[in-house]
Design a protein around this motif. Sequence first.
Motif, mmCIF file in Angstrom:
data_model
loop_
_atom_site.group_PDB
_atom_site.id
_atom_site.type_symbol
_atom_site.label_atom_id
_atom_site.label_comp_id
_atom_site.label_asym_id
_atom_site.label_seq_id
_atom_site.Cartn_x
_atom_site.Cartn_y
_atom_site.Cartn_z
ATOM 1 N N ARG A 1 -9.109 -0.691 -4.599
ATOM 2 C CA ARG A 1 -8.885 -1.972 -3.919
ATOM 3 C C ARG A 1 -7.388 -2.205 -3.721
ATOM 4 N NH1 ARG A 1 -11.564 -7.665 -5.814
ATOM 5 N NH2 ARG A 1 -11.007 -8.823 -3.950
ATOM 6 N N ALA A 2 -6.597 -1.920 -4.748
ATOM 7 C CA ALA A 2 -5.146 -2.097 -4.645
ATOM 8 C C ALA A 2 -4.568 -1.172 -3.578
ATOM 9 C CB ALA A 2 -4.487 -1.825 -5.998
ATOM 10 N N LEU A 3 -5.066 0.063 -3.508
ATOM 11 C CA LEU A 3 -4.592 1.013 -2.504
ATOM 12 C C LEU A 3 -4.925 0.520 -1.093
ATOM 13 C CD1 LEU A 3 -3.246 3.740 -1.922
ATOM 14 C CD2 LEU A 3 -5.502 4.801 -2.196
ATOM 15 N N ALA A 4 -6.108 -0.022 -0.921
ATOM 16 C CA ALA A 4 -6.495 -0.547 0.393
ATOM 17 C C ALA A 4 -5.589 -1.717 0.793
ATOM 18 C CB ALA A 4 -7.950 -0.989 0.382
ATOM 19 N N TYR A 5 -5.334 -2.629 -0.142
ATOM 20 C CA TYR A 5 -4.435 -3.751 0.148
ATOM 21 C C TYR A 5 -3.030 -3.240 0.475
ATOM 22 C CZ TYR A 5 -7.700 -7.351 -1.540
ATOM 23 O OH TYR A 5 -8.754 -8.200 -1.707
ATOM 24 N N ALA A 6 -2.551 -2.281 -0.307
ATOM 25 C CA ALA A 6 -1.205 -1.766 -0.105
ATOM 26 C C ALA A 6 -1.083 -1.064 1.248
ATOM 27 C CB ALA A 6 -0.837 -0.804 -1.237
ATOM 28 N N ARG A 7 -2.124 -0.379 1.679
ATOM 29 C CA ARG A 7 -2.078 0.277 2.994
ATOM 30 C C ARG A 7 -1.964 -0.739 4.121
ATOM 31 N NH1 ARG A 7 -6.312 5.044 1.568
ATOM 32 N NH2 ARG A 7 -4.740 6.527 0.868
ATOM 33 N N VAL A 8 -2.713 -1.828 4.008
ATOM 34 C CA VAL A 8 -2.620 -2.874 5.030
ATOM 35 C C VAL A 8 -1.226 -3.503 4.990
ATOM 36 C CG1 VAL A 8 -3.490 -5.142 5.719
ATOM 37 C CG2 VAL A 8 -5.090 -3.346 5.056
ATOM 38 N N PHE A 9 -0.717 -3.751 3.795
ATOM 39 C CA PHE A 9 0.594 -4.360 3.631
ATOM 40 C C PHE A 9 1.698 -3.482 4.195
ATOM 41 C CE2 PHE A 9 4.471 -4.845 1.071
ATOM 42 C CZ PHE A 9 4.745 -6.185 1.275
ATOM 43 N N SER A 10 1.561 -2.169 4.067
ATOM 44 C CA SER A 10 2.646 -1.254 4.425
ATOM 45 C C SER A 10 2.568 -0.757 5.865
ATOM 46 C CB SER A 10 2.637 -0.058 3.476
ATOM 47 O OG SER A 10 1.500 0.749 3.742
#
Length: 174
Positions: free
Chosen positions: A79-88
Amino acid sequence: MFDSNENDPISPALRALLELFTTELAEVRFPDMNGEVLDAAAEQVREQAEAVARAQAALESARQALHESQEALLQKGQRALAYARVFSEENVELSAKLDGIHLPRAARKGARADGAAADPASATQGSDENAPRRRGRPPKARAAAGASLFADGSTPEALAAAAHHTGNGMLSEA
């Protein structure tokens, strides 16, 4: 280790010897050795075997708790990786770093209760079976579409040449 009856940790040969020292040799005394000494040693073996069984049960419980914690961390990490991908999305350098991170899929809930796939590496090898099922009607089976078109052995080039020779541009049956 010497399971014969009732999971007794004492070997059958030693049990036979203990039996002899409680029956026929009950009154016999050797220096520092008699039936009571043997019985006490056998009781100590049984107590230690019980301690081992309790420790193994505790170890299995601890392994299960570890596996559940690893699964929870993996789900949170995904979940954190998915959020970070959208953020980046606007940060190329951060996006490149995130693209280098490949987390295995989490095991389905209730999929295993016996610790069969406890390590995350095995979850990555069988990732197709963890994929969600496709919805809707399955596609119709195609019986080698290309093979039936040229089943008589002719090639596309030969058919084109035959059509050119007939002059009408239409394929004629031979």
